[in-house]
Design an enzyme around this catalytic site. Sequence first.
Site, PDB file in Angstrom:
ATOM      1  N   ILE A 117      -8.173   2.494   3.434  1.00 46.91           N
ATOM      2  CA  ILE A 117      -6.930   1.951   3.958  1.00 46.91           C
ATOM      3  C   ILE A 117      -7.211   1.338   5.325  1.00 46.91           C
ATOM      4  CG2 ILE A 117      -4.538   2.395   4.518  1.00 46.91           C
ATOM      5  CD1 ILE A 117      -5.336   2.887   1.545  1.00 46.91           C
ATOM      6  N   LYS A 118      -6.837   0.078   5.461  1.00 45.06           N
ATOM      7  CA  LYS A 118      -7.110  -0.659   6.694  1.00 45.06           C
ATOM      8  C   LYS A 118      -5.957  -0.473   7.669  1.00 45.06           C
ATOM      9  CE  LYS A 118      -9.808  -4.923   6.968  1.00 45.06           C
ATOM     10  NZ  LYS A 118      -9.860  -6.333   6.517  1.00 45.06           N
TER      11      LYS A 118
END
Length: 368
Positions: free
Chosen positions: A141-142
């Site tokens: 997850i960025k």
Amino acid sequence: MADGNGGVLASISEAGVSLWLDDLSRQRFNDGSLDELIARNEVVGVTTNPSIFDAAISNGAVYNGALVAANTADPEQAAFAVMVEDVAKACDVFAPVFEASDGRDGRVSIEVSPLLAHDTAATASQAVELWKRVNKPNAMIKIPATKAGLPAITATIARGISVNVTLIFSLERYREVIDAYMAGLELAIADNKDLSQIRSVASFFVSRVDTEVDRRLAEIGDDAAAALRSKAGLANARLAYEEFEKSIATERWQVLEAAGANVQRPLWASTGVKDPRLPGYLYVAGLVAPSVVNTVPEKTLLVTRDEGVFEGDTIHGTYGDSAQVFADVEKAGVDFEDVTRVLESEGVDKFIASWKSLLATVEKALAQ
């Protein structure tokens, strides 16, 4: 410029650099280009962002059916539906790489909405939601490294979720990112999470630093300023690697490592050369050291493969010279602290603009 060990890309990989493609689209699944890059061992992961998906959805009708299948008139919900589907599929494509590397590579990133960049709670909540929706162990997850993003990074890591921290420009912020990662791991230990399953990279931007510093040097206009052109990006990244080495030498890290934690690997982002006077492979060949990731646009990957020069480890032994670059830049009249403030602010604004463009593209497609 190939060598006897399978070429420049192979040599870079053997030196400890993981090359991740900075591009993902459904078209790459359909035409086999992603499979081909993996089969040639040229890339071992992939990153995405709103601009990439906007371009992918804009170019043809390949996404029209998927957008209709999302069964929603809300552009953001539809956008996330197709992004989640693509990222999950890419995770499956990279699963053999993920397994062969014991989780080190084979990673695919999906970004939280840039509209949440200054909202800690909403960012952390959406990170959990996206992790559950993709539902693949090799997803990441960025989350942007804004002030509000830092506690969201800690909270997400504490949940046992792998995180790609993005939009890092300064050494000060990078140190805060390292602290946020370790704090998350410490919370994960307290919650009996398996630290060996948590991975993170810290995305340090390179070419954008040169673009902004060089612009200011050009405004100064003297010979001393001209001599410093295109040096700050590499110097900043190299000093970031020094910070990485310092962090894993601390007692705090040793305790976490003994508990099974993985290092948060430095990742070089924005590695496509913006100045046409520079070699296209500069930010790949110039940032080689063990335990790093380099996210490359395909154009940069190909020019590195075909024209690049492998010079071995190009980070160790450069710290003194890199620090001198910044002393000289400041002496020339460039306030680098202001540079990084501007770059972070512009970075968030650009991501928001890209996100809004993506939503507009999706809305148009849904209306057809």
